[in-house]
Design a protein around this motif. Structure first.
Motif, PDB file in Angstrom:
ATOM      1  N   HIS A 151       0.811  -1.259  -0.555  1.00 49.37           N
ATOM      2  CA  HIS A 151       0.463   0.031   0.461  1.00 49.37           C
ATOM      3  C   HIS A 151       0.525   1.260   0.112  1.00 49.37           C
ATOM      4  O   HIS A 151       0.316   2.362  -0.091  1.00 49.37           O
ATOM      5  CB  HIS A 151      -0.920  -0.204   0.790  1.00 49.37           C
ATOM      6  N   LYS A 152       1.675   1.188   0.286  1.00 47.28           N
ATOM      7  CA  LYS A 152       2.808   2.316   0.054  1.00 47.28           C
ATOM      8  C   LYS A 152       2.589   2.773  -1.074  1.00 47.28           C
ATOM      9  O   LYS A 152       2.162   4.153  -0.789  1.00 47.28           O
ATOM     10  CB  LYS A 152       4.517   1.742   1.283  1.00 47.28           C
ATOM     11  N   CYS A 153       3.614   2.721  -1.886  1.00 41.11           N
ATOM     12  CA  CYS A 153       3.269   3.603  -2.748  1.00 41.11           C
ATOM     13  C   CYS A 153       2.241   4.316  -3.815  1.00 41.11           C
ATOM     14  O   CYS A 153       2.510   4.652  -4.089  1.00 41.11           O
ATOM     15  CB  CYS A 153       3.627   2.441  -3.855  1.00 41.11           C
ATOM     16  N   GLU A 154       1.194   3.654  -2.637  1.00 39.34           N
ATOM     17  CA  GLU A 154      -0.832   4.451  -3.383  1.00 39.34           C
ATOM     18  C   GLU A 154      -0.553   5.177  -2.570  1.00 39.34           C
ATOM     19  O   GLU A 154      -0.823   5.836  -2.934  1.00 39.34           O
ATOM     20  CB  GLU A 154      -1.448   3.013  -3.216  1.00 39.34           C
ATOM     21  N   LEU A 155      -0.442   4.836  -1.382  1.00 42.51           N
ATOM     22  CA  LEU A 155      -0.773   5.960  -0.839  1.00 42.51           C
ATOM     23  C   LEU A 155       0.345   7.474  -0.286  1.00 42.51           C
ATOM     24  O   LEU A 155      -0.407   8.460  -0.189  1.00 42.51           O
ATOM     25  CB  LEU A 155      -0.464   5.774   0.742  1.00 42.51           C
ATOM     26  N   ALA A 156       1.505   6.802  -1.195  1.00 40.52           N
ATOM     27  CA  ALA A 156       2.092   7.744  -1.339  1.00 40.52           C
ATOM     28  C   ALA A 156       2.309   9.246  -2.494  1.00 40.52           C
ATOM     29  O   ALA A 156       3.010  10.406  -2.170  1.00 40.52           O
ATOM     30  CB  ALA A 156       3.622   7.516  -2.075  1.00 40.52           C
ATOM     31  N   GLN A 157       0.645   8.821  -3.326  1.00 40.93           N
ATOM     32  CA  GLN A 157       0.995   9.628  -4.240  1.00 40.93           C
ATOM     33  C   GLN A 157      -0.302  10.692  -3.476  1.00 40.93           C
ATOM     34  O   GLN A 157      -0.490  11.926  -4.081  1.00 40.93           O
ATOM     35  CB  GLN A 157      -0.621   8.521  -4.840  1.00 40.93           C
TER      36      GLN A 157
END
Length: 720
Positions: A151-157
């Motif tokens: 989930h980290k990459c998606e939330l970083a958006q």
């Protein structure tokens, strides 16, 4: 005066109003005297639907509901004290609709003390506290860093849009010092491709500077779109509710659109491939419309193969090869494309005898076409036309479809046209001489021209600013040009005069192009709008509005039913000529898009620009299917070979690169789940076929002849 030289060789060369408060309550209170309104006058009332309360959880939820009701009554009491009756009535009606019973009705004599009211309202004072923005943003960063890798990459958006809107809220509310501290503390954690936007944002240090700023207006008037999986969205909501930090929640609710999809979260590669748009990615519902990308059925025209001068009956191999190519050509021409639009979908000009002769010539030339790319990975031969002594003033170039004419526009506003064949450029005869001609003769067009006027080049004057784009009509009798002066001009290549001046754009016009049938042409410019014109109308017949910044380039689809536009907002859009609607939105470029090219079959669109990457879009699958990396400076031009098997690119790095596009198509996995869900599908495969460097000559234009010879146009820049 610019001189044209060439060398050849095989394989060479309403706006959102920022406020630190959340409810309409304070907007009404703001009309009161500031001395009568406490700092914590705003409140956000969360109403829980009683139908969602289960027996197992009714206890805690009931306590929360009671607190909300008490807070709501405190707000009502405060409004009545300040004689805001209309707001009181509106709030009571909304509470009644939501099924919320207001405790402490005034009629019952139950009232809250002044201390109780202040205590309840002070729970929201942090939302107006400028120091709380750093705490809330740090909380968001903590949420991202502590989340699972999936989930980290998606939330970083979310980091970038939340950052810019928090910064703008601080500026809007005159917290300049806190805004500066906030910017310097957190701007370094954002992705590198946001640096240009952050540079513009850092220049806004006062509320007055927000007014009239197009960049800020685009950010404030459009929600930033973030595509996120359902699991990541649920995790984010739980985390923010547990931490009880309303600022981040308010920013997300007011200025961000979470485009939630089912399935596994996207990978970092997929996210980065689609990131970069001024206001995020395209929403899923923006690409749902069916696009008829197929080619229109060609008219039935017999190709007289026996008239081919190069066909020698004694050479059996050559003869059989030509006949085989003719058979393949006819089979493709007569086969109906299921993805093609109806012939009557948009009005098209009738086919004239001259058009039929032109199609016969095209077919005969295609029989001599060299096969490029494929299993043998064959690179094209290249012929480079170089402008010398032009002193860098060449600003626009175009080559006619039959490769017989080259037109160039210059910074000093004039246009010059050259003949690329031994035939000179002639002017039509006078009216008196034309009246004496036999108009029924087959060679009437030839006899109309005055041989005595033949010259190697012609010069056209009329624009009052730099010429930014040129396009020669398919019939080679018309030329359209666009300029810094905000006009589009139509020129006759028979009389060499200006026929029409089209006025509609209010700023410089960056691009223009004729349609495949020569009846329509399009233009685009700094006013963020593209326009569709007809040669016999002085007003545009369609306007395509939706980009958030300059529309820098434009390309007509081969079936004349669609156009594609590239913009400084880093997005590529496809528009329907029939109704003017946007049917595709693609994001992935990190800097302005400067050039576009449709594949010969109409299904794929290539785009490139300042970020040096060449992106390939599948119109049917609605996704990115390829990315070519190799240029070291802005890419200025793209061109597909006539059979669509290779793609050529040229730019300011003084090189022409040829890519194996056919291999890209073979590598596409149509069964890939990510592709079916609209996620970018790219590989690390190197598709570069060949590279042709020049010394000091940026490439302005590329063009494949009907036999797949690649023509390149460059302008020599003296290093001294």
């Amino acid at each position: 005066m610019a001189e044209l030289q060439h060398f050849s060789g095989a394989g060479s060369v309403e706006t959102v109003n920022y406020s630190s408060t959340l409810s309409s309550t304070e907007q009404d209170l703001s009309s009161q005297d500031s001395s009568q309104v406490p700092e914590a006058a705003s409140a956000e009332v969360e109403v829980h639907d009683s139908s969602d309360i289960t027996e197992e959880t009714s206890g805690p939820i009931k306590l929360v509901a009671e607190k909300d009701q008490k807070t709501l009554f405190a707000v009502l009491q405060f409004l009545r004290k300040n004689n805001l009756g209309e707001t009181v009535n509106a709030l009571e009606q909304e509470a009644e609709k939501a099924g919320v019973k207001l405790k402490g009705d005034p009629a019952s004599g139950s009232q809250l003390s002044t201390d109780e009211v202040s205590s309840l309202l002070s729970a929201y004072s942090n939302e107006a506290d400028p120091s709380s923005y750093e705490d809330n943003y740090r909380l968001l960063q903590q949420c991202i860093e502590t989340s699972l890798d999936a989930h980290k990459c998606e939330l970083a958006q979310l980091s970038y849009p939340v950052f810019i809107h928090m910064y703008l809220v601080l500026i809007y509310n005159h917290h300049e010092t806190k805004a500066k501290s906030f910017f310097h503390r957190f701007s370094g954690v954002l992705e590198d491709f946001h640096q240009n936007d952050l540079s513009q944002l850092s220049a806004v240090t006062m509320k007055s500077q927000m007014e009239g700023n197009n960049f800020i207006f685009s950010l404030r008037s459009n929600k930033y779109v973030v595509r996120i999986s359902q699991d990541s969205n649920d995790m984010l909501k739980r985390y923010l509710e547990e931490k009880n930090k309303p600022l981040v929640q308010d920013i997300i609710q007011s200025h961000i659109t979470l485009d939630v999809f089912e399935g596994l979260p996207r990978t970092r590669t997929q996210i980065k491939a689609s990131a970069g748009g001024l206001c995020g990615e395209a929403r899923q519902d923006e690409n749902k419309v069916k696009v008829f990308y197929g080619l229109l059925k060609e008219p039935d025209i017999d190709i007289p193969l026996e008239d081919d001068d190069d066909l020698d009956d004694s050479q059996d191999g050559s003869s059989k090869s030509k006949k085989r190519k003719k058979k393949e050509f006819l089979s493709k021409k007569n086969k109906a494309d299921p993805n093609a639009p109806a012939l009557t979908r948009i009005p098209l000009p009738e086919i004239k005898d001259a058009d039929k002769l032109e199609k016969i010539n095209i077919a005969k030339e295609s029989l001599k076409r060299v096969r490029l790319g494929g299993m043998e990975r064959v690179a094209p031969s290249v012929c480079c036309y170089t402008f010398t002594n032009a002193f860098g003033t060449v600003t626009a170039v175009d080559i006619s479809d039959d490769s017989s004419l080259l037109a160039a526009g210059f910074q000093d506003s004039h246009i010059r046209v050259w003949s690329l064949t031994p035939r000179t450029l002639r002017t039509v005869k006078s009216a008196a001489e034309l009246s004496l001609l036999d108009k029924e003769g087959d060679d009437i067009f030839e006899r109309m021209m005055d041989d005595c006027t033949g010259v190697e080049s012609k010069t056209l004057f009329g624009h009052s600013g730099t010429v930014y784009a040129l396009s020669i009509s398919p019939c080679r009798t018309l030329l359209v040009s666009s300029s810094e002066d905000g006009t589009v001009r139509l020129w006759s290549l028979l009389t060499w005069t200006n026929l029409v001046v089209y006025k509609g754009h209010v700023w410089p016009v960056w691009g223009t192009q004729f349609g495949p049938h020569g009846h329509y042409f399009v233009s685009c410019g700094q006013d963020k709008v593209a326009r569709l014109w007809v040669t016999d109308h002085h007003q545009p017949v369609r306007m395509f509005a939706g980009h958030l910044s300059d529309v820098d380039c434009i390309a007509f689809h081969h079936n004349s039913n669609y156009i594609a536009t590239g913009s400084s907002d880093r997005s590529v859009r496809v528009w329907d000529v029939l109704n003017g609607n946007c049917v595709r939105v693609f994001t992935g470029h990190k800097k302005p898009v400067l050039c576009l090219a449709w594949s010969p079959d109409g299904r794929y669109l290539a785009s490139a620009g300042v970020d040096t990457d060449i992106l390939i879009w599948d119109i049917a699958a609605k996704v990115m299917v390829g990315m070519f990396k190799g240029h070291t400076a802005a890419v200025e031009t793209l061109a597909f070979s006539r059979d669509g098997e290779v793609l050529a690119s040229g730019g300011l790095d003084n090189t022409v690169k040829v890519w194996d596009f056919q291999q890209v198509i073979w590598d596409i996995d149509t069964d890939d789940i990510g592709m079916q869900r609209g996620h970018a599908t790219i590989t690390d495969h190197n598709y570069l076929l060949s590279d042709f460097p020049t010394k000091e000559s940026p490439i302005f234009h590329l063009h494949f002849t009907r036999r797949n010879l690649l023509l390149s146009v460059a302008s020599f820049l003296n290093p001294s």
